[in-house]
Design a protein around this motif. Structure first.
Motif, PDB file in Angstrom:
ATOM      1  N   ARG A  38      31.232  45.988  45.379  1.00  0.00           N
ATOM      2  CA  ARG A  38      31.709  46.498  44.095  1.00  0.00           C
ATOM      3  C   ARG A  38      33.079  45.897  43.811  1.00  0.00           C
ATOM      4  O   ARG A  38      33.857  45.645  44.732  1.00  0.00           O
ATOM      5  CB  ARG A  38      31.815  48.018  44.145  1.00  0.00           C
ATOM      6  CG  ARG A  38      30.482  48.701  44.322  1.00  0.00           C
ATOM      7  CD  ARG A  38      30.682  50.187  44.304  1.00  0.00           C
ATOM      8  NE  ARG A  38      31.713  50.547  45.281  1.00  0.00           N
ATOM      9  CZ  ARG A  38      31.611  51.525  46.151  1.00  0.00           C
ATOM     10  NH1 ARG A  38      30.550  52.278  46.173  1.00  0.00           N
ATOM     11  NH2 ARG A  38      32.580  51.786  47.002  1.00  0.00           N
ATOM     12  N   PRO A  39      33.411  45.694  42.537  1.00  0.00           N
ATOM     13  CA  PRO A  39      34.735  45.160  42.195  1.00  0.00           C
ATOM     14  C   PRO A  39      35.868  46.038  42.715  1.00  0.00           C
ATOM     15  O   PRO A  39      36.937  45.532  43.079  1.00  0.00           O
ATOM     16  CB  PRO A  39      34.728  45.121  40.666  1.00  0.00           C
ATOM     17  CG  PRO A  39      33.294  45.061  40.286  1.00  0.00           C
ATOM     18  CD  PRO A  39      32.556  45.815  41.349  1.00  0.00           C
ATOM     19  N   GLU A  40      35.630  47.342  42.796  1.00  0.00           N
ATOM     20  CA  GLU A  40      36.664  48.253  43.296  1.00  0.00           C
ATOM     21  C   GLU A  40      36.991  48.004  44.768  1.00  0.00           C
ATOM     22  O   GLU A  40      38.115  48.248  45.202  1.00  0.00           O
ATOM     23  CB  GLU A  40      36.231  49.713  43.124  1.00  0.00           C
ATOM     24  CG  GLU A  40      35.955  50.134  41.700  1.00  0.00           C
ATOM     25  CD  GLU A  40      34.537  49.780  41.257  1.00  0.00           C
ATOM     26  OE1 GLU A  40      33.596  49.870  42.062  1.00  0.00           O
ATOM     27  OE2 GLU A  40      34.385  49.388  40.090  1.00  0.00           O
ATOM     28  N   ASP A  41      36.000  47.553  45.530  1.00  0.00           N
ATOM     29  CA  ASP A  41      36.237  47.289  46.953  1.00  0.00           C
ATOM     30  C   ASP A  41      37.272  46.179  47.141  1.00  0.00           C
ATOM     31  O   ASP A  41      38.103  46.240  48.038  1.00  0.00           O
ATOM     32  CB  ASP A  41      34.941  46.906  47.663  1.00  0.00           C
ATOM     33  CG  ASP A  41      33.970  48.067  47.777  1.00  0.00           C
ATOM     34  OD1 ASP A  41      34.419  49.228  47.643  1.00  0.00           O
ATOM     35  OD2 ASP A  41      32.774  47.815  48.001  1.00  0.00           O
ATOM     36  N   LEU A  43      39.683  45.389  44.995  1.00  0.00           N
ATOM     37  CA  LEU A  43      40.991  45.918  44.596  1.00  0.00           C
ATOM     38  C   LEU A  43      41.541  46.892  45.629  1.00  0.00           C
ATOM     39  O   LEU A  43      42.733  46.881  45.931  1.00  0.00           O
ATOM     40  CB  LEU A  43      40.883  46.591  43.231  1.00  0.00           C
ATOM     41  CG  LEU A  43      40.494  45.680  42.067  1.00  0.00           C
ATOM     42  CD1 LEU A  43      40.316  46.481  40.801  1.00  0.00           C
ATOM     43  CD2 LEU A  43      41.532  44.593  41.892  1.00  0.00           C
ATOM     44  N   ARG A  44      40.683  47.730  46.172  1.00  0.00           N
ATOM     45  CA  ARG A  44      41.111  48.713  47.164  1.00  0.00           C
ATOM     46  C   ARG A  44      41.648  48.022  48.423  1.00  0.00           C
ATOM     47  O   ARG A  44      42.583  48.503  49.049  1.00  0.00           O
ATOM     48  CB  ARG A  44      39.946  49.632  47.517  1.00  0.00           C
ATOM     49  CG  ARG A  44      40.345  50.833  48.342  1.00  0.00           C
ATOM     50  CD  ARG A  44      39.180  51.766  48.608  1.00  0.00           C
ATOM     51  NE  ARG A  44      38.488  52.168  47.383  1.00  0.00           N
ATOM     52  CZ  ARG A  44      37.183  51.976  47.157  1.00  0.00           C
ATOM     53  NH1 ARG A  44      36.429  51.416  48.078  1.00  0.00           N
ATOM     54  NH2 ARG A  44      36.637  52.371  46.042  1.00  0.00           N
ATOM     55  N   GLU A  49      40.368  39.339  43.203  1.00  0.00           N
ATOM     56  CA  GLU A  49      39.245  40.075  42.610  1.00  0.00           C
ATOM     57  C   GLU A  49      37.898  39.421  42.907  1.00  0.00           C
ATOM     58  O   GLU A  49      37.810  38.293  43.372  1.00  0.00           O
ATOM     59  CB  GLU A  49      39.457  40.233  41.113  1.00  0.00           C
ATOM     60  CG  GLU A  49      39.618  38.948  40.363  1.00  0.00           C
ATOM     61  CD  GLU A  49      40.001  39.190  38.922  1.00  0.00           C
ATOM     62  OE1 GLU A  49      39.604  38.363  38.090  1.00  0.00           O
ATOM     63  OE2 GLU A  49      40.669  40.187  38.628  1.00  0.00           O
ATOM     64  N   LYS A  50      36.861  40.168  42.630  1.00  0.00           N
ATOM     65  CA  LYS A  50      35.494  39.780  42.947  1.00  0.00           C
ATOM     66  C   LYS A  50      35.122  38.448  42.307  1.00  0.00           C
ATOM     67  O   LYS A  50      34.504  37.597  42.946  1.00  0.00           O
ATOM     68  CB  LYS A  50      34.527  40.877  42.498  1.00  0.00           C
ATOM     69  CG  LYS A  50      33.080  40.566  42.792  1.00  0.00           C
ATOM     70  CD  LYS A  50      32.174  41.703  42.398  1.00  0.00           C
ATOM     71  CE  LYS A  50      30.737  41.374  42.746  1.00  0.00           C
ATOM     72  NZ  LYS A  50      29.856  42.528  42.602  1.00  0.00           N
ATOM     73  N   TYR A 100      38.118  49.399  54.406  1.00  0.00           N
ATOM     74  CA  TYR A 100      38.344  50.360  53.335  1.00  0.00           C
ATOM     75  C   TYR A 100      37.076  51.007  52.811  1.00  0.00           C
ATOM     76  O   TYR A 100      37.132  52.028  52.156  1.00  0.00           O
ATOM     77  CB  TYR A 100      39.106  49.705  52.181  1.00  0.00           C
ATOM     78  CG  TYR A 100      40.518  49.380  52.553  1.00  0.00           C
ATOM     79  CD1 TYR A 100      41.490  50.371  52.587  1.00  0.00           C
ATOM     80  CD2 TYR A 100      40.881  48.092  52.905  1.00  0.00           C
ATOM     81  CE1 TYR A 100      42.789  50.087  52.953  1.00  0.00           C
ATOM     82  CE2 TYR A 100      42.178  47.792  53.268  1.00  0.00           C
ATOM     83  CZ  TYR A 100      43.120  48.795  53.285  1.00  0.00           C
ATOM     84  OH  TYR A 100      44.410  48.515  53.651  1.00  0.00           O
ATOM     85  N   SER A 101      35.924  50.386  53.074  1.00  0.00           N
ATOM     86  CA  SER A 101      34.686  50.954  52.541  1.00  0.00           C
ATOM     87  C   SER A 101      33.775  51.480  53.642  1.00  0.00           C
ATOM     88  O   SER A 101      32.619  51.797  53.388  1.00  0.00           O
ATOM     89  CB  SER A 101      33.945  49.898  51.712  1.00  0.00           C
ATOM     90  OG  SER A 101      33.543  48.819  52.540  1.00  0.00           O
TER      91      SER A 101
END
Length: 107
Positions: A38-41, A43-44, A49-50, A100-101
């Motif tokens: 996911r794009p959020e992963d 950033l986190r 970015e992805k 992080y994920s």
């Protein structure tokens, strides 16, 4: 009588082709992993970015496909750069995102 260098050339061709196939497998692994996240992963984890990683690993995979299917087979200078891009993604950003994920990819 066939000259011994002909046999050496055959061995070199098949060895480079085998290395190119292994490199292509790494490149495909990297681009599939980047696409599944996911794009959020990204950033986190505090990395680029992805879209950036998809373009890099996708380009690396394209170079790998052309290297394996091309007339010379295997790795050239561009092939080495492509497998380095895939290895950097797999060893760096992928591992950061796993921290992080919880080791899961996007799907």
């Amino acid at each position: 009588m066939t000259h011994p260098f002909v046999y050496a050339a055959y061995v070199e061709y098949w060895l480079m082709l085998a290395l190119g196939i292994v490199a292509l497998a790494l490149e495909v692994w990297a681009v599939v992993d980047a696409a599944r996240r996911r794009p959020e992963d990204f950033l986190r984890a505090g990395i680029r970015e992805k879209r950036f990683w998809l373009m890099l690993t996708g380009g690396a995979t394209l170079i790998g496909v052309l290297g394996v299917l091309g007339p010379f087979g295997g790795l050239g200078v561009l092939g080495l750069l492509a497998v380095c891009v895939a290895a950097v993604y797999l060893a760096g950003p992928r591992e950061q995102m796993n921290l992080y994920s919880g080791g899961r990819s996007g799907w």
